[in-house]
Design an enzyme around this catalytic site. Sequence first.
Site, mmCIF file in Angstrom:
data_model
loop_
_atom_site.group_PDB
_atom_site.id
_atom_site.type_symbol
_atom_site.label_atom_id
_atom_site.label_comp_id
_atom_site.label_asym_id
_atom_site.label_seq_id
_atom_site.Cartn_x
_atom_site.Cartn_y
_atom_site.Cartn_z
ATOM 1 N N HIS A 76 -10.905 -2.622 0.611
ATOM 2 C CA HIS A 76 -11.218 -1.417 0.264
ATOM 3 C C HIS A 76 -12.054 -1.231 -1.284
ATOM 4 O O HIS A 76 -11.771 -0.313 -2.161
ATOM 5 C CB HIS A 76 -10.132 -0.426 0.081
ATOM 6 N N CYS A 89 -6.035 4.125 -4.004
ATOM 7 C CA CYS A 89 -6.163 2.745 -3.636
ATOM 8 C C CYS A 89 -7.458 2.409 -4.229
ATOM 9 O O CYS A 89 -7.370 1.205 -4.887
ATOM 10 C CB CYS A 89 -6.436 2.745 -2.301
ATOM 11 N N ASP A 106 0.144 -0.925 -4.806
ATOM 12 C CA ASP A 106 -1.136 -0.164 -5.421
ATOM 13 C C ASP A 106 -1.023 0.999 -6.253
ATOM 14 O O ASP A 106 -1.895 1.456 -7.149
ATOM 15 C CB ASP A 106 -2.349 -0.364 -4.300
ATOM 16 N N ASN A 107 0.166 1.600 -5.945
ATOM 17 C CA ASN A 107 0.422 2.909 -6.322
ATOM 18 C C ASN A 107 1.442 3.640 -5.828
ATOM 19 O O ASN A 107 2.014 3.065 -4.884
ATOM 20 C CB ASN A 107 -0.764 3.958 -6.322
ATOM 21 N N SER A 146 -8.768 1.618 4.212
ATOM 22 C CA SER A 146 -7.398 2.002 4.578
ATOM 23 C C SER A 146 -7.113 2.303 6.166
ATOM 24 O O SER A 146 -7.924 2.417 7.097
ATOM 25 C CB SER A 146 -7.335 3.422 3.989
ATOM 26 N N LYS A 152 -5.880 -5.805 3.182
ATOM 27 C CA LYS A 152 -6.766 -4.467 2.857
ATOM 28 C C LYS A 152 -7.655 -4.664 1.731
ATOM 29 O O LYS A 152 -7.147 -4.996 0.665
ATOM 30 C CB LYS A 152 -5.929 -3.308 2.691
ATOM 31 N N ASP A 165 0.938 -1.414 -0.050
ATOM 32 C CA ASP A 165 -0.015 0.134 0.045
ATOM 33 C C ASP A 165 0.818 1.071 0.091
ATOM 34 O O ASP A 165 1.630 1.506 0.921
ATOM 35 C CB ASP A 165 -0.965 0.113 1.299
#
Length: 489
Positions: A144, A83, A286-287, A167, A142, A43
């Site tokens: 989300h 996310c 994820d980014n 989150s 997670k 994350d």
Amino acid sequence: MIRHLCRLCLFAVVPLVAPELHAADQIPAADQRPPNFIIVFCDNLGYGDIEPFGSTLHRTPNLNRMAKEGRKFTHFCVTAGVCTPSRASIMTGCYSQRVGMHTNPRDGLVLRPLSPYGLHPDEHTIAEALKQQGYATAIVGKWHLGDQPQFLPTRQGFDWFFGVPYSDDMTARVWTDGSKWPPLPLMENETVIEAPCDRDGLTKRYTERAMQWIAQHRDEPFFLYFPQAMPGSTSTPFSSPQFKGKSNNGPWGDAIEELDWSMGVMLNQLQELGIAENTFVIWTSDNGAPIARRPGDLSRGSNQPLHGRGYTTSEGAFRVPTIVWQPGKIPAGTVCDELATTMDLLPTFTAMAGGKLQTENKIDGHNIAPLLFGDADAKSPYEAFYYYHQDQLQAVRSGPWKLFLPVTAARHPHFNAKQPPALLLFNVVNDIACEHNVADQHPQVVERLQKLAEQARADLGDRGRKGAGQRQRGRIDEGSTPQPQTLRP
């Protein structure tokens, strides 16, 4: 060095599997069943946060090993700088704009607690695709993609869920719309087992439970989606006492070095169970990292040498550090510089499992097995790749070229008071930091990418324009009130 190695071994003695499970001769031959799949999805971890991608600050010996024994992808992209839309793409093989998870009237950039929205139950997830092929499926970490019961992982193809529904920074408070967020819940399946959860212990606890699940399912094909909580969304990430204060980069570094420990535990267990050669593992994020505002401050991660920060459409937000590993199958110590994305995992895994894609809903991903396994002539399947910020198309890439469109945007990696909206063209292969706008030198490239952008608008929409290929997000019944996930007495 000795102290560091000892610290990395502190958790290795945790009894994750029973001794009798180590006998490899109890396992069916690898060629008698399809491969297992594991996706490790960190994350907010940046491109430059780990040693295999250039970090000299964080110690990641297990990821170094994974890269040495596996294959790095230097142009592996997610579909959003935040996310929820990024996770929607890995689940569905689609741009989030196609499945309605890019924005909604209530939540802004990402889903918030007590949202009435979530991933539509009619979307076909990667877990459902593999479950149809006889796979055991689990998510540890997670989610989300919706916290109401009809949107939870157990309703989207997963046999078992252990983790948090959103989150790590979404803790108890009264939000701007007046909704009262509950304490951050740790859930097993659809039941809250701890609230608020101990965020310091999440990486260790997730690792223990994930390894236990793998051991339990070693004799059947399995899919483990392992979206780690860290480094996460707070300014000071969490870590176990054995790692807290031990890195050279404060809480961010502590969290990353514990993630590296977790990866080492996983790789070792797969080897001990005798299933490593039949288990495909991908490690990514994820980014990109949010990064600190002050130049040279790496306390909130690094996307170097890429340009920009997470939460935008920069290369630093969309291009993420990625390593794939399967001993004897993935060519060891190799690098792939072709463009691939998280949308490709659903069609690739489905094909590797011997299944066929459902045809009811269009997907945007491709089977990238030739890239993963190092076929000599394998090329990226993407004619175009699109960079959206919520409902706004901001850039398009084709081959080495990335064109930023002249849009007015509140959050943009390039446009500001000094750089008003304009056509910006970068060669993201040769100009990795996006420092040289060459739009004037390549008018034909600009024209071609503008045409590709118009194709995206027609299909996936753009601000103020609905695309013909867009589908509905999930929503609870009109008139119903979202209920909090709370600890039951």
